[in-house]
Motif scaffolding. Structure first.
Motif, PDB file in Angstrom:
ATOM      1  N   UNK A 161      38.023  25.246  10.663  1.00 26.28           N
ATOM      2  CA  UNK A 161      37.610  25.438  12.045  1.00 26.28           C
ATOM      3  C   UNK A 161      38.795  25.881  12.887  1.00 26.28           C
ATOM      4  N   UNK A 162      38.451  26.534  14.016  1.00 25.04           N
ATOM      5  CA  UNK A 162      39.513  26.976  14.895  1.00 25.04           C
ATOM      6  C   UNK A 162      38.945  27.464  16.205  1.00 25.04           C
ATOM      7  N   UNK A 163      39.846  27.860  17.071  1.00 20.46           N
ATOM      8  CA  UNK A 163      39.447  28.398  18.363  1.00 20.46           C
ATOM      9  C   UNK A 163      40.413  29.520  18.716  1.00 20.46           C
ATOM     10  N   UNK A 164      39.859  30.619  19.252  1.00 28.31           N
ATOM     11  CA  UNK A 164      40.641  31.811  19.577  1.00 28.31           C
ATOM     12  C   UNK A 164      40.358  32.176  21.027  1.00 28.31           C
ATOM     13  N   UNK A 165      41.412  32.518  21.763  1.00 27.33           N
ATOM     14  CA  UNK A 165      41.289  32.893  23.162  1.00 27.33           C
ATOM     15  C   UNK A 165      41.693  34.366  23.318  1.00 27.33           C
ATOM     16  N   UNK A 166      40.860  35.109  24.091  1.00 26.14           N
ATOM     17  CA  UNK A 166      41.200  36.491  24.422  1.00 26.14           C
ATOM     18  C   UNK A 166      41.291  37.404  23.219  1.00 26.14           C
ATOM     19  N   UNK A 167      40.255  37.404  22.356  1.00 25.07           N
ATOM     20  CA  UNK A 167      40.302  38.222  21.154  1.00 25.07           C
ATOM     21  C   UNK A 167      39.646  39.580  21.416  1.00 25.07           C
ATOM     22  N   UNK A 168      40.188  40.637  20.780  1.00 22.95           N
ATOM     23  CA  UNK A 168      39.629  41.983  20.847  1.00 22.95           C
ATOM     24  C   UNK A 168      39.604  42.560  19.439  1.00 22.95           C
ATOM     25  N   UNK A 169      38.419  43.026  19.005  1.00 19.89           N
ATOM     26  CA  UNK A 169      38.291  43.630  17.675  1.00 19.89           C
ATOM     27  C   UNK A 169      37.616  44.996  17.808  1.00 19.89           C
ATOM     28  N   UNK A 170      37.910  45.855  16.860  1.00 21.86           N
ATOM     29  CA  UNK A 170      37.275  47.181  16.803  1.00 21.86           C
ATOM     30  C   UNK A 170      36.378  47.228  15.586  1.00 21.86           C
ATOM     31  N   UNK A 171      35.164  47.761  15.778  1.00 24.09           N
ATOM     32  CA  UNK A 171      34.198  47.825  14.678  1.00 24.09           C
ATOM     33  C   UNK A 171      33.317  49.050  14.838  1.00 24.09           C
ATOM     34  N   UNK A 172      33.408  49.994  13.881  1.00 23.73           N
ATOM     35  CA  UNK A 172      32.524  51.173  13.842  1.00 23.73           C
ATOM     36  C   UNK A 172      32.538  51.950  15.155  1.00 23.73           C
ATOM     37  N   UNK A 173      33.727  52.108  15.758  1.00 25.73           N
ATOM     38  CA  UNK A 173      33.821  52.859  16.995  1.00 25.73           C
ATOM     39  C   UNK A 173      33.528  52.048  18.239  1.00 25.73           C
ATOM     40  N   UNK A 174      33.130  50.775  18.104  1.00 23.48           N
ATOM     41  CA  UNK A 174      32.881  49.899  19.238  1.00 23.48           C
ATOM     42  C   UNK A 174      33.942  48.812  19.318  1.00 23.48           C
ATOM     43  N   UNK A 175      33.997  48.136  20.461  1.00 28.80           N
ATOM     44  CA  UNK A 175      34.995  47.099  20.695  1.00 28.80           C
ATOM     45  C   UNK A 175      34.299  45.837  21.177  1.00 28.80           C
ATOM     46  N   UNK A 176      34.728  44.694  20.642  1.00 28.00           N
ATOM     47  CA  UNK A 176      34.194  43.391  21.042  1.00 28.00           C
ATOM     48  C   UNK A 176      35.320  42.598  21.678  1.00 28.00           C
ATOM     49  N   UNK A 177      35.114  42.211  22.937  1.00 26.37           N
ATOM     50  CA  UNK A 177      36.060  41.358  23.662  1.00 26.37           C
ATOM     51  C   UNK A 177      35.420  39.979  23.814  1.00 26.37           C
ATOM     52  N   UNK A 178      36.182  38.933  23.517  1.00 28.20           N
ATOM     53  CA  UNK A 178      35.670  37.573  23.669  1.00 28.20           C
ATOM     54  C   UNK A 178      36.702  36.724  24.394  1.00 28.20           C
ATOM     55  N   UNK A 179      36.268  36.096  25.478  1.00 26.52           N
ATOM     56  CA  UNK A 179      37.178  35.230  26.226  1.00 26.52           C
ATOM     57  C   UNK A 179      37.515  33.977  25.442  1.00 26.52           C
ATOM     58  N   UNK A 180      36.531  33.454  24.720  1.00 23.17           N
ATOM     59  CA  UNK A 180      36.757  32.248  23.924  1.00 23.17           C
ATOM     60  C   UNK A 180      35.852  32.299  22.709  1.00 23.17           C
ATOM     61  N   UNK A 181      36.437  32.099  21.538  1.00 21.13           N
ATOM     62  CA  UNK A 181      35.698  32.150  20.285  1.00 21.13           C
ATOM     63  C   UNK A 181      35.975  30.875  19.491  1.00 21.13           C
ATOM     64  N   UNK A 182      34.889  30.251  19.041  1.00 22.52           N
ATOM     65  CA  UNK A 182      35.003  29.038  18.236  1.00 22.52           C
ATOM     66  C   UNK A 182      34.591  29.348  16.805  1.00 22.52           C
ATOM     67  N   UNK A 183      35.527  29.063  15.870  1.00 24.74           N
ATOM     68  CA  UNK A 183      35.250  29.264  14.451  1.00 24.74           C
ATOM     69  C   UNK A 183      34.606  28.010  13.898  1.00 24.74           C
ATOM     70  N   UNK A 184      33.328  28.094  13.543  1.00 30.32           N
ATOM     71  CA  UNK A 184      32.609  26.938  13.015  1.00 30.32           C
ATOM     72  C   UNK A 184      32.936  26.734  11.547  1.00 30.32           C
ATOM     73  N   UNK A 185      32.869  27.797  10.759  1.00 31.46           N
ATOM     74  CA  UNK A 185      33.294  27.773   9.358  1.00 31.46           C
ATOM     75  C   UNK A 185      33.721  29.188   8.993  1.00 31.46           C
ATOM     76  N   UNK A 186      33.861  29.463   7.692  1.00 33.26           N
ATOM     77  CA  UNK A 186      34.392  30.756   7.299  1.00 33.26           C
ATOM     78  C   UNK A 186      33.382  31.889   7.447  1.00 33.26           C
TER      79      UNK A 186
END
Length: 878
Positions: A161-186
């Motif tokens: 488990x984990x928590x990520x703040x201010x993440x930005x990912x690129x996928x298939x020409x699009x971008x996902x911005x997340x202010x807060x992301x919680x990793x529940x499992x893998x």
């Protein structure tokens, strides 16, 4: 429907289109993985770390890396830092400063500062401010091919488990911005205040705001309330309460969202709404529909199929019932249209000796006039289809091909069908060639024989008569067999002589009989006899040709021209054929025609007049053909900048072709000489220039050619009857490459239905080409009689694109008919690059296609349906 309601409907459809275009595209997509893979069990402290007092640090020199390894049950953790490492024995922690890095299995974590807790198996990473206060060294997480950057990361290897703040990912020409992301499992994580956009700016100009979302990798995405935000302006009135989207790496099924608009004739419309079914890895199906408020409707079926190393293809069926105008008012009409397209390709690896392919494009003549939404489709007047199969027998000269062909003209509604056409070929063989020849080849060993049989069944009629046609009376069929025998040999060392004999036989299933109609003063068909019948002819010919060379070398030793060479290829041929209308051949009938005094005149006509493969010619024929072909080229010293080859000289063609040809009929009693044809082709400054002319050597009096040469009548060698000239000029600048050496738009993108190649969407402008201009000119002259005015046509067509600035682009295409003094089809396009958006204006200012279209759309083809469009359809002109 009120204006406010239509506006609300637009934003709802706009939002759904954007979400569905990303979530439901039927191609492989990988969800941005913030954490995946196997996680290590409980981590043990390193056994090789020496005890030191709590909070005591061991500072290292700048840019000198230190490394320690922590052994676990099934893997190890490696950590390094370029600045310093601090250890806390009581707290069992490691503090890493400056280019810190932690490696665990396939996981790599980099940051300016990393804190590793050896007891709880937890890692914490964050960037550090520099002297100006700017955050440097933000955490970078990488696992396999997945990688993302965040403001802060806290992750536990043991609990996954984990928590990520201010993440930005690129996928298939699009971008996902997340202010807060919680990793529940893998494989599962939750987002809060997430954004999806195709804008690559750090602060995107538009995005879909997802207040919360849960992502289950390779399965599905579930979102809470979501809405569109443009330039930080939230559009709350277009909110959707929740969303559920499949997110499988394989094909996925889903609804296809429509576009909407309005036409005066057909009313408000919803187009292309339907469902996509990802049936299997071998085929898929998309079913769409169009509906108009005034009653018009249409349905479209599309499928792709593919079997690897065997075949692949696609099939489309479209049907429309159009209702124009209002019932009970002038101009009201209904019309049914349909179109079928099929493309099939057989993989060459499937069978090296046989192939099967299909390219079918069939529709009603009015389909494109009523349902085309592009200028190119609307201006298409002819359509053709072909289904072909070929077979070659290995180690033999025989091969076979079978074709089904279709051709139609939408202007006059004529349609031509060939069902089928079959050809059997035998490649040339040399029956007299010795297998164990010794010495020079004899002349008779060069005699070659080949064979071709062509079988056809075809018809040519109006579209509306096709279904009511009779196979026996309205279709033409026959078999044509051809056996050419030829050889060649040298005469006088430099002359190539080529004699040949050709035999042709035709088989038909019907004959005609004619009689003379005194009312119309012409022969007319009076009877048709059905049954097997044959028709044949043969001919003999011999040809001779050689080459003559002329060279010129400048006497000036300093001249850049090394030499000029002129090559002439004269040829002459003789051919003869007997008179097959003679009664002894039995292929012509005879009709006695009486004049006013009762004197008879015998007129012959062929029994197979107008047949599929024609008939044997009447009248004895003996003719001499002649031609002279010329080429002119120059060898010139290359410039110092030209490094295309090691040779110091380069060849330049001054004249690619200049030919004169004609014939002399030995069997004719007058007007023996044919027209003289002149053809030429050359290139000037990279521009191809084609020209030609036809000259008549005989004089003409009162509109009739007489057996007197023009030179004897007027003093001119010949009379010009027609001429033509055409050339095209094309200029364009070099492309502006991006930083990676590629031009944007080079790579294929995904539109939710498969791969899209650049250029498939004309609404998207290519701003990497600063300018390009093309101009085409054609000239035609004809004058069959000296006593009438010449018919002259001269047209100029021009088109191009110009970048006024880096953000503004203008495109145009037009032409001018000089002979009729009128402007031809004209079109203007204006594009504005708005970074992640594009604005376009298409204007056809006059003519039957007079219309305009104004569009603002997302630049990415992933969100091609996210657009605002205002148009006046050319269908409204009538």
């Amino acid at each position: 429907m009120s204006k406010n309601h239509r506006l609300y409907l637009f934003f709802v459809i706009l939002l759904f289109n954007s979400l569905m275009a990303y979530a439901q595209e039927p191609v492989e997509r990988k969800t941005p993985q913030l954490r995946s893979g196997n996680v290590n069990p409980q981590m043990q402290p390193a056994t090789n770390i020496s005890p030191v007092p709590d909070s005591l640090s061991q500072n290292q020199q700048q840019d000198q890396k230190s490394s320690q390894q922590v052994q676990s049950i099934d893997a190890e953790i490696t950590y390094t830092a370029s600045d310093s490492l601090d250890f806390s024995i009581t707290g069992k922690k490691v503090f890493m400063y400056g280019d810190a890095q932690v490696n665990y299995k396939d996981i790599q974590l980099k940051a300016a500062y990393i804190e590793l807790n050896l007891d709880s198996s937890e890692v914490y990473a964050v960037g550090m401010p520099d002297s100006t206060g700017t955050i440097q060294g933000k955490p970078n997480f990488k696992q396999g091919s997945e990688e993302f950057q965040a403001d802060k990361i806290r992750y536990n290897f043991k609990t996954k488990k984990g928590i990520v703040f201010g993440v930005t990912t690129e996928q298939q020409g699009g971008y996902v911005h997340a202010e807060r992301t919680k990793l529940v499992n893998d494989s599962t994580y939750c987002l809060k205040n997430g954004k999806y956009t195709t804008c690559d700016a750090e602060h995107p100009h538009f995005y879909l705001e997802m207040t919360k979302a849960k992502v289950i990798s390779n399965k599905k995405i579930i979102t809470g309330p979501a809405y569109l935000v443009v330039e930080d302006l939230p559009l709350y009135f277009a909110i959707i309460p929740f969303g559920f989207f499949p997110n499988s790496p394989k094909y996925s099924s889903g609804f296809l969202m429509p576009s909407y608009g309005e036409e005066k004739n057909r009313g408000f419309f919803l187009r292309d709404f339907g469902y996509y079914w990802a049936a299997s890895d071998y085929f898929d199906v998309a079913l769409r529909g169009d509906i108009y408020s005034k009653g018009s409707r249409g349905i479209k079926f599309h499928t792709n199929y593919k079997l690897r190393y065997k075949f692949s293809g696609s099939f489309d069926l479209k049907y429309y019932k159009n209702v124009f105008g209002d019932k009970g008012l002038p101009g009201y009409k209904t019309q049914n249209d349909f179109a079928i397209t099929w493309s099939h390709r057989m993989d060459p690896k499937a069978s090296p000796n046989q192939t099967f392919s299909a390219s079918v494009n069939f529709s009603t003549s009015s389909y494109d006039q009523n349902n085309a939404y592009s200028t190119q489709n609307y201006l298409t007047n002819t359509k053709q289809s072909s289904i072909s199969y070929t077979k070659r027998w290995e180690n033999s000269p025989f091969s076979m091909s079978a074709n089904l062909r279709h051709s139609q003209n939408s202007r006059d509604t004529t349609i031509s069908l060939t069902l089928p056409q079959m050809t059997i070929n035998m490649n040339r063989i040399y029956p007299f060639k010795s297998k164990n020849r010794a010495g020079r080849e004899k002349w008779y060993e060069k005699i070659g024989v080949s064979y071709t049989a062509d079988i056809q069944n075809r018809t040519n009629m109006k579209e509306y008569d096709l279904l009511n046609s009779s196979f026996i009376t309205d279709w033409e069929n026959g078999i044509k067999q051809n056996i050419p025998i030829s050889t060649s040999f040298k005469a006088l060392k430099f002359v190539t002589v080529s004699p040949s004999f050709n035999y042709t036989e035709r088989w038909y299933t019907k004959q005609i009989r004619k009689d003379y109609n005194y009312d119309t003063n012409r022969l007319q068909v009076t009877d048709t006899i059905y049954g097997f019948t044959r028709d044949y002819d043969y001919s003999f010919s011999v040809g001779a040709s050689t080459k003559l060379y002329g060279t010129y070398a400048p006497k000036n030793p300093n001249s850049k021209i090394k030499g000029i060479r002129h090559v002439m290829t004269p040829s002459i041929s003789f051919s003869m054929r007997p008179d097959f209308s003679d009664p002894r051949y039995g292929m012509y009938g005879t009709v006695a025609v009486y004049d006013s005094l009762g004197r008879p005149e015998m007129i012959r006509y062929p029994y197979h007049d107008g047949a599929l493969y024609g008939t044997a010619g009447s009248g004895r024929s003996g003719s001499i053909g002649f031609s002279l072909n010329n080429t002119l080229e120059m060898k010139k010293l290359k410039s110092e900048k030209d490094t295309t080859s090691k040779d110091a000289y380069k060849k330049i063609k001054l004249l690619d072709q200049l030919s004169l040809s004609g014939s002399y009929n030995l069997a004719a009693d007058s007007l023996n000489l044919s027209n003289i044809s002149l053809r030429g082709r050359t290139k000037v400054a990279g521009t191809n220039i084609n020209f030609g002319a036809i000259f008549d050597p005989y004089a003409m009096v009162d509109g009739r050619r007489i057996n007197t040469f023009e030179v004897n009548q007027t003093g001119k060698l010949a009379r010009l009857t027609s001429a033509n000239l055409s050339f095209g000029l094309s200029f364009k600048s070099k492309k502006n490459d991006d930083k990676n050496g590629k031009t944007p738009g080079e790579e294929a993108v995904d539109d939710g239905q498969g791969k899209i190649l650049p250029g498939e969407y004309p609404e998207y402008a290519d701003f990497n080409l600063p300018w390009d201009v093309r101009l085409d000119y054609s000239f035609r002259y004809s004058k069959n009689r000296p006593d009438v005015s010449a018919n002259i046509t001269s047209t100029v067509d021009f088109s191009g694109n110009v970048n006024l600035t880096k953000k503004w682009k203008i495109g145009f295409s037009s032409g001018y008919d000089i002979g009729n003094n009128q402007v031809t089809f004209t079109q203007f396009n204006v594009f504005r690059d708005l970074h992640c958006w594009q604005m376009s204006l298409n204007l056809i200012p006059f003519g039957y296609r007079r219309s305009y279209s104004f569009t603002i759309r997302a630049s990415s083809a992933l969100l091609k349906d996210l657009k605002l469009n205002k148009r006046q359809s050319f269908y409204d002109n009538n």
